[in-house]
Design an enzyme around this catalytic site. Structure first.
Site, PDB file in Angstrom:
ATOM      1  N   GLY A 127       0.905  -1.109   0.010  1.00 45.16           N
ATOM      2  CA  GLY A 127       0.014  -0.093   0.061  1.00 45.16           C
ATOM      3  C   GLY A 127       0.755   1.168   0.033  1.00 45.16           C
ATOM      4  N   CYS A 153       4.655  -4.980  -2.901  1.00 47.49           N
ATOM      5  CA  CYS A 153       4.315  -3.810  -3.432  1.00 47.49           C
ATOM      6  C   CYS A 153       4.999  -2.461  -3.294  1.00 47.49           C
ATOM      7  CB  CYS A 153       2.776  -3.773  -3.031  1.00 47.49           C
ATOM      8  SG  CYS A 153       1.684  -2.355  -3.894  1.00 47.49           S
ATOM      9  N   HIS A 154       4.745  -1.920  -2.339  1.00 49.89           N
ATOM     10  CA  HIS A 154       5.499  -0.545  -2.030  1.00 49.89           C
ATOM     11  C   HIS A 154       6.235  -0.783  -0.917  1.00 49.89           C
ATOM     12  CE1 HIS A 154       2.484   1.758  -4.560  1.00 49.89           C
ATOM     13  NE2 HIS A 154       3.390   2.544  -4.440  1.00 49.89           N
ATOM     14  N   ALA A 155       6.150  -1.844  -0.069  1.00 47.87           N
ATOM     15  CA  ALA A 155       6.897  -2.418   1.083  1.00 47.87           C
ATOM     16  C   ALA A 155       8.548  -2.282   0.996  1.00 47.87           C
ATOM     17  CB  ALA A 155       6.360  -3.651   1.713  1.00 47.87           C
ATOM     18  N   TRP A 190      10.129  -0.055   0.133  1.00 51.13           N
ATOM     19  CA  TRP A 190      10.435   1.311   0.569  1.00 51.13           C
ATOM     20  C   TRP A 190      11.348   0.903   1.925  1.00 51.13           C
ATOM     21  CZ3 TRP A 190       5.780   4.725  -0.483  1.00 51.13           C
ATOM     22  CH2 TRP A 190       5.715   5.324  -1.667  1.00 51.13           C
TER      23      TRP A 190
END
Length: 186
Positions: free
Chosen positions: A80, A111-113, A115
């Site tokens: 997310g 996904c965005h993890a 980051w």
């Protein structure tokens, strides 16, 4: 080799996690016999983002500041946009991520993890994937980005999106069976 039905898995998340990216690993890993706990930077419960609006909530088992990495075999990081962005600026959350990475235990980010892996400087010189909108972030962090459902490099699992969740969960199970991974420092 450890088996999934004796594994202790931690999911680290906060408000704004992509609903399916927490719920599917939580439910599937529990179905396969794993003991799965949810840690967060806030108490009681955390609220999901479900496609285009806020979704349901899930209970928090422990705070990130209280996590003892020694009690777990693997860390799962749901994506997310909101969730990993909040976690990567939180000292307690990043301590958990860094300790799992340095322990050689399984770390799985979807996904965005990734980051969080970038913030921990864990992708330099590794193969990885992510949601396509953060591909440049992953590459700028020193990784070789691959457009694959799941990419694994020395026990660090990355995946692109909710469409890849079945392969993501299967890879977590496979890597837990393999056990700890000796990692070179990034």
């Amino acid at each position: 080799m450890p088996s999934i039905d004796s594994a202790h898995i931690l999911i680290l998340s906060t408000d704004g996690y992509e609903r399916s990216e927490l719920r599917v690993p939580l439910d599937e890993l529990r179905k396969r016999g794993a003991n799965v706990k949810i840690a967060s930077i806030k108490e009681n419960s955390i609220k999901s983002w479900d496609k285009t609006d806020w979704g349901d909530s899930v209970g928090v088992d422990l705070l990130a500041k209280d996590v003892d990495v020694g009690q777990f075999d693997a860390l799962v990081l749901p994506g997310g946009q909101i969730n990993p962005d909040k976690l990567r600026i939180d000292g307690d959350a990043m301590r958990v991520v860094r300790e799992f990475l340095s322990s050689g235990k399984i770390v799985a980010a979807i996904c965005h993890a990734p980051w969080l892996l970038i913030e921990a400087d864990a992708l330099r010189g590794r193969q990885a994937t992510s949601y396509r909108s953060i591909r440049t972030d992953v590459e700028n962090a020193g990784a070789t980005w691959q457009d694959e459902m799941v990419v694994t490099d020395q026990g660090i699992i990355t995946s692109r999106s909710p469409d890849d969740l079945p392969a993501f969960v299967d890879k977590i199970v496979e890597e837990i069976r393999e056990g700890r991974h000796e990692r070179r420092v990034a």
